[in-house]
Design a protein around this motif. Sequence first.
Motif, mmCIF file in Angstrom:
data_model
loop_
_atom_site.group_PDB
_atom_site.id
_atom_site.type_symbol
_atom_site.label_atom_id
_atom_site.label_comp_id
_atom_site.label_asym_id
_atom_site.label_seq_id
_atom_site.Cartn_x
_atom_site.Cartn_y
_atom_site.Cartn_z
ATOM 1 N N GLU A 79 29.044 39.963 39.734
ATOM 2 C CA GLU A 79 29.888 41.095 39.393
ATOM 3 C C GLU A 79 30.929 41.351 40.496
ATOM 4 O OE1 GLU A 79 30.072 41.927 36.411
ATOM 5 O OE2 GLU A 79 31.662 43.274 37.160
ATOM 6 N N ARG A 80 30.455 41.203 41.714
ATOM 7 C CA ARG A 80 31.365 41.448 42.843
ATOM 8 C C ARG A 80 32.489 40.400 42.853
ATOM 9 N NH1 ARG A 80 29.755 42.199 49.213
ATOM 10 N NH2 ARG A 80 31.759 43.063 49.838
ATOM 11 N N TYR A 81 32.159 39.198 42.444
ATOM 12 C CA TYR A 81 33.174 38.138 42.358
ATOM 13 C C TYR A 81 34.256 38.525 41.351
ATOM 14 C CZ TYR A 81 35.112 33.554 41.023
ATOM 15 O OH TYR A 81 35.959 32.518 40.729
ATOM 16 N N ARG A 82 33.807 38.932 40.151
ATOM 17 C CA ARG A 82 34.788 39.320 39.113
ATOM 18 C C ARG A 82 35.611 40.514 39.568
ATOM 19 N NH1 ARG A 82 33.772 37.094 34.095
ATOM 20 N NH2 ARG A 82 31.657 36.360 33.737
ATOM 21 N N GLU A 83 34.889 41.504 40.079
ATOM 22 C CA GLU A 83 35.513 42.765 40.433
ATOM 23 C C GLU A 83 36.535 42.577 41.574
ATOM 24 O OE1 GLU A 83 35.500 45.759 39.294
ATOM 25 O OE2 GLU A 83 36.580 46.600 41.047
ATOM 26 N N THR A 84 36.156 41.862 42.619
ATOM 27 C CA THR A 84 37.021 41.747 43.795
ATOM 28 C C THR A 84 38.279 40.942 43.517
ATOM 29 O OG1 THR A 84 35.003 41.706 45.096
ATOM 30 C CG2 THR A 84 37.041 41.146 46.264
ATOM 31 N N TYR A 85 38.119 39.834 42.797
ATOM 32 C CA TYR A 85 39.246 38.892 42.721
ATOM 33 C C TYR A 85 39.945 38.841 41.370
ATOM 34 C CZ TYR A 85 36.859 37.382 46.921
ATOM 35 O OH TYR A 85 36.266 37.361 48.150
ATOM 36 N N TRP A 86 39.207 39.230 40.305
ATOM 37 C CA TRP A 86 39.756 38.957 38.979
ATOM 38 C C TRP A 86 40.027 40.194 38.137
ATOM 39 C CZ3 TRP A 86 41.339 34.057 38.522
ATOM 40 C CH2 TRP A 86 40.774 33.125 39.390
ATOM 41 N N SER A 87 39.623 41.387 38.645
ATOM 42 C CA SER A 87 39.789 42.575 37.802
ATOM 43 C C SER A 87 41.203 43.166 37.938
ATOM 44 C CB SER A 87 38.741 43.639 38.156
ATOM 45 O OG SER A 87 38.949 44.067 39.476
ATOM 46 N N ARG A 88 41.823 42.972 39.095
ATOM 47 C CA ARG A 88 43.117 43.604 39.365
ATOM 48 C C ARG A 88 44.176 43.142 38.360
ATOM 49 N NH1 ARG A 88 46.883 46.076 40.491
ATOM 50 N NH2 ARG A 88 47.711 46.843 42.457
ATOM 51 N N PHE A 89 44.184 41.835 38.075
ATOM 52 C CA PHE A 89 45.135 41.289 37.102
ATOM 53 C C PHE A 89 44.368 40.556 35.998
ATOM 54 C CE2 PHE A 89 47.597 41.650 41.065
ATOM 55 C CZ PHE A 89 48.569 42.542 40.622
ATOM 56 N N ALA A 90 43.382 41.273 35.441
ATOM 57 C CA ALA A 90 42.471 40.665 34.460
ATOM 58 C C ALA A 90 43.229 40.189 33.230
ATOM 59 C CB ALA A 90 41.403 41.669 34.068
ATOM 60 N N GLN A 91 44.194 40.980 32.838
ATOM 61 C CA GLN A 91 44.931 40.653 31.622
ATOM 62 C C GLN A 91 45.642 39.303 31.732
ATOM 63 O OE1 GLN A 91 47.517 43.907 30.876
ATOM 64 N NE2 GLN A 91 47.926 43.215 28.778
ATOM 65 N N GLN A 92 46.193 39.067 32.918
ATOM 66 C CA GLN A 92 46.933 37.807 33.121
ATOM 67 C C GLN A 92 46.023 36.677 33.583
ATOM 68 O OE1 GLN A 92 47.530 40.724 34.576
ATOM 69 N NE2 GLN A 92 49.598 41.358 34.007
ATOM 70 N N GLY A 93 44.792 37.022 34.008
ATOM 71 C CA GLY A 93 43.881 36.003 34.528
ATOM 72 C C GLY A 93 44.295 35.477 35.885
ATOM 73 N N TYR A 94 44.902 36.342 36.719
ATOM 74 C CA TYR A 94 45.341 35.926 38.044
ATOM 75 C C TYR A 94 44.269 36.243 39.084
ATOM 76 C CZ TYR A 94 50.166 35.766 36.255
ATOM 77 O OH TYR A 94 51.304 35.493 35.560
ATOM 78 N N TYR A 95 44.179 35.380 40.080
ATOM 79 C CA TYR A 95 43.339 35.639 41.252
ATOM 80 C C TYR A 95 44.136 36.531 42.200
ATOM 81 C CZ TYR A 95 41.257 34.737 45.843
ATOM 82 O OH TYR A 95 40.717 34.875 47.087
ATOM 83 N N PHE A 96 43.543 37.656 42.569
ATOM 84 C CA PHE A 96 44.188 38.610 43.464
ATOM 85 C C PHE A 96 43.774 38.290 44.901
ATOM 86 C CE2 PHE A 96 43.693 42.996 45.403
ATOM 87 C CZ PHE A 96 45.044 43.181 45.648
#
Length: 639
Positions: free
Chosen positions: A468-485
């Motif tokens: 969950e922390r992986y998704r939340e930290t890196y992938w939730s910020r630009f989830a719609q675009q699927g970008y790594y933040f």
Amino acid sequence: MTRRTDRHTAAEDQIPAPAPADDRGGFWAEQAARLHWDTPWTRVLDWSDAPFAKWFADGRLNVAYNCVDRHVEAGHGDQVAFHWEGEPGDTRNITYADLQREVSRTANALLSLGLATGDRVAIQLPMIPEAVFAMLACARLGLPHSVVFGGFSPAALQSRIEDAEAKLLITADGQYRRGQAVAMKDGTDEAVAHTPSIEHVLVVRRTGSAVAWTEGRDLWWHDLVDAQADTHTPEAFDAEHPLFILYTSGTTGKPKGILHTSGGYLTQAAYSHRAAFDHRAGQDVYWCTADIGWITGHSYIVYGPLANRATSVMYEGTPNTPHEGRHFEIIQKYGVSIYYTAPTLIRTFMKWGEDIPARYDLSSLRVLGSVGEPINPQAWLWYREHLGGNRTPVVDTWWQTETGAIMIAPLPGTGLAPKPGSAQTPLPGISAKVVDDQGVEVGKGESGYLVLDRPWPAMLRGVWGDTERYRETYWSRFAQQGYYFAGDGARYDEDGDIWLLGRVDDVMNVSGHRISTAEVESALVSHPSVAEAAVVGATDATTGQAIVAFVILRGSAADGSAEAADTITALRNHVAQEIGPIAKPRQVMVVPELPKTRSGKIMRRLLRDVAEQREIGDVTTLADASVMSLINNGLGGPA
Ligand code: PRX
């Protein structure tokens, strides 16, 4: 293990042309084919379970075989892998054949301890060859290693061992630091006293200092490893087999265990090392000054260079021991041609003076690299002039523990016009963008957030034990675009080149080391005198950022001004003890209040203004606007 010389064996020294934007898969397949695969893959990337990538998933390989044995088999056994320089002046030249024997012995020793594929091994060692032997032995056996920087405290080591449930700890009796033998095992003993997962502690004798010994648990390296057979047949593992966990600071107090796997990681570590430094096997002498405890040490002292059959320098000590010319003396001694370091050290060299490098013959240098933080143009120019004789390219490499390998850098020899201070452009096969809040790419001359919009082979595969922390930290910020933040701010210049602007989250960068404000705050509030603490990273001329802490004291500590100086010293030492000396605040300021919003969030922006002695910015969102005058008056600054 099969011995093949087909297309899956390296064709060395060719830097491939950049991949067309639409054929990243083909590009990485070509790079992966330079490694030895026991079972070739059939599919380059499986992104169907994004953000969990699988690269070369049905291929099998042994990472240590690729870094060591295949070079010996190809007739390069006599080539030096490491010119090792100990701080007190002792040296060791380790050839690839020596390395094969040492790694085999170490692997046999780990097997004799009953370790089985998948078991985790913690390593806290100084910069000595055994650190490399240990990492490669783990890789050879499919035991994910977790290397912990030698400067981290027992508490930090303990939490990393606990999180990974490591069965073995490899450490040393002591380490040399600025000419002194400093104890190491005392600290590791303290850590393992609380970690029941540890079955054995394997101890390298480095300084010869007296150590406490727990019979049955503790084993001397020279007793166990040196007695082993010096041959070992490696077994192949899946490309996605975990290679290592490396802990790094995030925005919370608890460091994250960044997980890297085998085939994709090695492919990109090797490719990027070759391309970013224009490395030529058998010709260059390469020196990366990082510590093995950081990702730079993993990818650019161990895995990338060894996969490329590099001859490297490895140095144990500090740059000014016994004198400020030590690095230049080493460059001259070995004819170092590629030198890779951090801006903080360059700025330190600047402070020591240009007459010091001028005393040495540095004409062997051909490529200079920089990593860890934005390099200011002044340092870039000084580096190029005083080390590079205004001949060498300076390659500013942007990447992270999470990216595993260099992502953005101006590759030498590609004809790119040098831009002091800019990492410029993603490597071939890599894609990065600067986007606004909404994830829309910004225009030339504009700033925003750096994102990676395509998966890459060396990308982290997760946070150990915390999906969950992986998704939340890196992938939730630009989830719609699927970008790594990435957590970094960046800007495109008028040519569309990328300039990194530093972190946009609560992560500080001190001498290129990543430390979270929350980690230091929680260390401070664990001290009985502290009621509340807020920490910011303030601009510092040498270290890039420095840690400045604001604390509200409790009880008697709060009123006794006579003891204030003692309390401040005690708090700085307390943080060093809790986390490690790298986290020691430059300044601790005692304040009566902290600036908070109505919802109770600390406004670090305003504290940064105080720490950097700037005029205080907009205070309208503060719950109590008078707090800033209260703080400033107390500190003797402008109201
Ligand atoms: O903020 C960026 C900065 O260091 C962060 C990554 O830290 P760490 O995981 O410890 O890895 C350091 C070594 C790769 C990044 O988010 N950073 C690293 N290299 C650069 C940089 N900032 C600007 N320019 C760089 N070349």
